[in-house]
Design a protein around this motif. Structure first.
Motif, mmCIF file in Angstrom:
data_model
loop_
_atom_site.group_PDB
_atom_site.id
_atom_site.type_symbol
_atom_site.label_atom_id
_atom_site.label_comp_id
_atom_site.label_asym_id
_atom_site.label_seq_id
_atom_site.Cartn_x
_atom_site.Cartn_y
_atom_site.Cartn_z
ATOM 1 N N MET A 106 0.160 -0.403 14.518
ATOM 2 C CA MET A 106 1.286 -0.618 13.600
ATOM 3 C C MET A 106 0.746 -0.856 12.190
ATOM 4 S SD MET A 106 4.285 -3.519 13.738
ATOM 5 C CE MET A 106 5.475 -3.658 12.415
ATOM 6 N N SER A 107 1.330 -0.198 11.209
ATOM 7 C CA SER A 107 0.906 -0.372 9.827
ATOM 8 C C SER A 107 1.511 -1.636 9.235
ATOM 9 C CB SER A 107 1.324 0.842 8.986
ATOM 10 O OG SER A 107 2.728 0.991 9.016
ATOM 11 N N LEU A 108 0.871 -2.155 8.189
ATOM 12 C CA LEU A 108 1.361 -3.357 7.534
ATOM 13 C C LEU A 108 2.558 -3.030 6.653
ATOM 14 C CD1 LEU A 108 -1.579 -4.130 8.424
ATOM 15 C CD2 LEU A 108 -1.617 -5.651 6.448
ATOM 16 N N ASP A 109 3.490 -3.988 6.595
ATOM 17 C CA ASP A 109 4.689 -3.845 5.782
ATOM 18 C C ASP A 109 4.406 -4.419 4.395
ATOM 19 O OD1 ASP A 109 7.172 -3.896 4.570
ATOM 20 O OD2 ASP A 109 8.234 -4.541 6.374
ATOM 21 N N LYS A 110 4.511 -3.597 3.363
ATOM 22 C CA LYS A 110 4.212 -4.035 2.001
ATOM 23 C C LYS A 110 5.185 -5.101 1.495
ATOM 24 C CE LYS A 110 2.092 0.343 0.608
ATOM 25 N NZ LYS A 110 2.127 1.477 -0.353
ATOM 26 N N ASN A 111 6.330 -5.245 2.153
ATOM 27 C CA ASN A 111 7.326 -6.223 1.719
ATOM 28 C C ASN A 111 7.077 -7.615 2.290
ATOM 29 O OD1 ASN A 111 8.876 -4.260 0.257
ATOM 30 N ND2 ASN A 111 9.712 -3.533 2.213
ATOM 31 N N LEU A 112 6.139 -7.755 3.210
ATOM 32 C CA LEU A 112 5.867 -9.039 3.852
ATOM 33 C C LEU A 112 4.706 -9.757 3.174
ATOM 34 C CD1 LEU A 112 6.207 -8.075 7.634
ATOM 35 C CD2 LEU A 112 7.922 -9.125 6.139
ATOM 36 N N PHE A 113 4.666 -11.074 3.377
ATOM 37 C CA PHE A 113 3.570 -11.888 2.849
ATOM 38 C C PHE A 113 2.258 -11.428 3.481
ATOM 39 C CE2 PHE A 113 0.870 -15.710 3.118
ATOM 40 C CZ PHE A 113 0.749 -15.989 1.763
ATOM 41 N N THR A 114 1.298 -11.093 2.633
ATOM 42 C CA THR A 114 0.049 -10.496 3.107
ATOM 43 C C THR A 114 -1.146 -11.297 2.598
ATOM 44 O OG1 THR A 114 1.061 -8.295 3.064
ATOM 45 C CG2 THR A 114 -1.338 -8.386 3.153
ATOM 46 N N LEU A 115 -2.116 -11.508 3.465
ATOM 47 C CA LEU A 115 -3.376 -12.137 3.093
ATOM 48 C C LEU A 115 -4.492 -11.111 3.211
ATOM 49 C CD1 LEU A 115 -3.139 -15.631 4.848
ATOM 50 C CD2 LEU A 115 -2.905 -15.144 2.398
ATOM 51 N N SER A 116 -5.306 -11.010 2.174
ATOM 52 C CA SER A 116 -6.476 -10.131 2.194
ATOM 53 C C SER A 116 -7.722 -10.959 2.481
ATOM 54 C CB SER A 116 -6.636 -9.406 0.855
ATOM 55 O OG SER A 116 -5.549 -8.537 0.620
ATOM 56 N N ILE A 117 -8.637 -10.382 3.255
ATOM 57 C CA ILE A 117 -9.891 -11.050 3.606
ATOM 58 C C ILE A 117 -10.941 -10.609 2.590
ATOM 59 C CG2 ILE A 117 -11.601 -11.441 5.410
ATOM 60 C CD1 ILE A 117 -9.467 -10.465 7.426
ATOM 61 N N LYS A 118 -11.324 -11.512 1.692
ATOM 62 C CA LYS A 118 -12.251 -11.180 0.611
ATOM 63 C C LYS A 118 -13.648 -11.729 0.904
ATOM 64 C CE LYS A 118 -9.175 -9.384 -2.322
ATOM 65 N NZ LYS A 118 -9.249 -8.028 -2.902
ATOM 66 N N HIS A 119 -14.615 -10.838 0.781
ATOM 67 C CA HIS A 119 -16.010 -11.224 1.014
ATOM 68 C C HIS A 119 -16.574 -11.956 -0.197
ATOM 69 C CE1 HIS A 119 -20.431 -10.483 1.098
ATOM 70 N NE2 HIS A 119 -20.261 -10.736 2.375
ATOM 71 N N GLN A 120 -17.236 -13.109 0.064
ATOM 72 C CA GLN A 120 -17.879 -13.886 -0.987
ATOM 73 C C GLN A 120 -19.346 -14.099 -0.625
ATOM 74 O OE1 GLN A 120 -16.117 -14.280 -3.613
ATOM 75 N NE2 GLN A 120 -14.073 -13.921 -2.775
ATOM 76 N N SER A 121 -20.104 -14.623 -1.552
ATOM 77 C CA SER A 121 -21.523 -14.846 -1.302
ATOM 78 C C SER A 121 -21.728 -15.954 -0.272
ATOM 79 C CB SER A 121 -22.235 -15.217 -2.609
ATOM 80 O OG SER A 121 -21.693 -16.418 -3.146
ATOM 81 N N GLY A 122 -22.884 -15.936 0.372
ATOM 82 C CA GLY A 122 -23.220 -16.978 1.341
ATOM 83 C C GLY A 122 -22.479 -16.876 2.655
ATOM 84 N N GLY A 123 -21.960 -15.697 2.970
ATOM 85 C CA GLY A 123 -21.248 -15.525 4.231
ATOM 86 C C GLY A 123 -19.849 -16.107 4.239
ATOM 87 N N VAL A 124 -19.287 -16.412 3.061
ATOM 88 C CA VAL A 124 -17.951 -17.009 2.946
ATOM 89 C C VAL A 124 -16.904 -15.899 2.868
ATOM 90 C CG1 VAL A 124 -16.443 -18.427 1.491
ATOM 91 C CG2 VAL A 124 -18.836 -19.083 1.840
ATOM 92 N N LEU A 125 -15.760 -16.123 3.537
ATOM 93 C CA LEU A 125 -14.615 -15.228 3.432
ATOM 94 C C LEU A 125 -13.417 -16.023 2.947
ATOM 95 C CD1 LEU A 125 -14.818 -13.101 6.732
ATOM 96 C CD2 LEU A 125 -15.681 -12.524 4.466
ATOM 97 N N ASP A 126 -12.705 -15.493 1.959
ATOM 98 C CA ASP A 126 -11.489 -16.121 1.448
ATOM 99 C C ASP A 126 -10.281 -15.306 1.887
ATOM 100 O OD1 ASP A 126 -12.773 -18.195 0.209
ATOM 101 O OD2 ASP A 126 -12.773 -17.277 -1.778
ATOM 102 N N LEU A 127 -9.219 -15.991 2.313
ATOM 103 C CA LEU A 127 -7.951 -15.351 2.625
ATOM 104 C C LEU A 127 -7.042 -15.520 1.417
ATOM 105 C CD1 LEU A 127 -9.263 -15.454 5.429
ATOM 106 C CD2 LEU A 127 -7.010 -15.902 6.387
ATOM 107 N N VAL A 128 -6.785 -14.417 0.730
ATOM 108 C CA VAL A 128 -6.157 -14.446 -0.587
ATOM 109 C C VAL A 128 -4.844 -13.674 -0.539
ATOM 110 C CG1 VAL A 128 -6.523 -13.942 -3.033
ATOM 111 C CG2 VAL A 128 -8.484 -14.445 -1.567
ATOM 112 N N ASP A 129 -3.795 -14.230 -1.195
ATOM 113 C CA ASP A 129 -2.524 -13.514 -1.258
ATOM 114 C C ASP A 129 -2.543 -12.509 -2.409
ATOM 115 O OD1 ASP A 129 -2.037 -14.873 -3.647
ATOM 116 O OD2 ASP A 129 -0.680 -16.335 -2.744
ATOM 117 N N THR A 130 -1.435 -11.795 -2.583
ATOM 118 C CA THR A 130 -1.382 -10.742 -3.598
ATOM 119 C C THR A 130 -1.447 -11.285 -5.024
ATOM 120 O OG1 THR A 130 1.043 -10.794 -3.450
ATOM 121 C CG2 THR A 130 -0.103 -9.158 -2.107
ATOM 122 N N GLN A 131 -1.204 -12.590 -5.205
ATOM 123 C CA GLN A 131 -1.282 -13.209 -6.536
ATOM 124 C C GLN A 131 -2.671 -13.769 -6.832
ATOM 125 O OE1 GLN A 131 1.376 -12.852 -8.535
ATOM 126 N NE2 GLN A 131 2.325 -11.775 -6.810
#
Length: 244
Positions: A1-26
């Motif tokens: 199933m594809s993601l709905d662009k109208n819903l609240f979405t979190l992106s998994i962003k790669h950071q240094s040191g093996g850290v991942l941030d879950l970031v919204d569209t803002q």
């Protein structure tokens, strides 16, 4: 199933040191994943606390990674597993209060992981999470897309490794007292699948590097020289000299 662009979405962003941030569209960070550490070896714990943690590590596995609140830096959850059984069982430990959630691999030929929350059973399938309602059809409660392309050079800082959505409009249909705790469990489960992909990527990168080294070493080996054929007249002259 594809993601709905109208819903609240979190992106998994790669950071240094093996850290991942879950970031919204803002650009706001809602959760932060950090590599785990073995707490039974921490100096600030007394002997009783260390022994208690050793028992947890023995039964539930050592920490693979932790989930933090980025604003307060409070520890929210820990993904625990043992290397020998991580493909079949993973334990999500929630903090304050402590709750252990057992996540079991239930698929045979297909990708399926299940866990229980309160009176409900949830099931991860590839890129989807369902609330099971046997004999009724399951209800979709989360969708996610993870980056699965293995990159020998790894991911750049700030690059997206995937996206996920929690379908609150479906979750509100059911009696769930601790909805926030369930959200953290689902997010931790999804990130554990991303963790597996990252491990495979690292292994592929290491293997590729080793192959390159071996090819380079092979290229530096000097070829065995080929001697020119001997002149037959010289060989005959040597034999005649010996007979004399």
């Amino acid at each position: 199933m594809s993601l709905d662009k109208n819903l609240f979405t979190l992106s998994i962003k790669h950071q240094s040191g093996g850290v991942l941030d879950l970031v919204d569209t803002q650009g706001e960070v809602h959760y932060r994943k950090r590599p785990g550490f073995v707490r039974s070896q921490q100096d600030h714990l007394d002997n009783a606390e260390k022994e208690k943690e050793r028992q947890v590590e023995k039964e539930m596995g050592v920490p693979s990674f932790d989930i933090y609140d980025p604003l307060s830096d409070g520890l929210l959850a820990t993904l625990r597993s043992n290397p020998s059984t991580s493909s079949k069982r993973r334990v999500i430990q929630l903090h304050n209060p402590t709750v252990m959630v057992d996540m079991q691999f239930t698929g045979s030929l297909s990708f399926k992981w299940q866990f229980d929350w309160e009176t409900h059973t949830f099931e991860f399938k590839r890129e989807e999470c369902f609330l099971l309602r046997k004999p009724d059809p399951p209800v979709l409660v989360a969708v996610y897309k993870l980056e699965r392309n293995l990159r020998p050079g790894g991911f750049a800082e700030g690059e997206s490794l995937g996206q996920l959505q929690l379908l609150d409009y479906n979750l509100t249909r059911f009696d769930i007292d601790d909805r926030k705790g369930l959200e953290i469990v689902i997010l931790t489960g999804i990130l554990s699948f991303q963790d597996t992909i990252g491990s495979a990527s690292s292994a592929a990168s290491s293997s590729s590097a080793q192959d390159s080294i071996q090819r380079g070493q092979s290229a530096n080996i000097a070829p065995i020289p080929v001697l020119p054929p001997k002149d037959p007249s010289i060989a005959i002259g040597n034999l005649q000299a010996k007979e004399k």
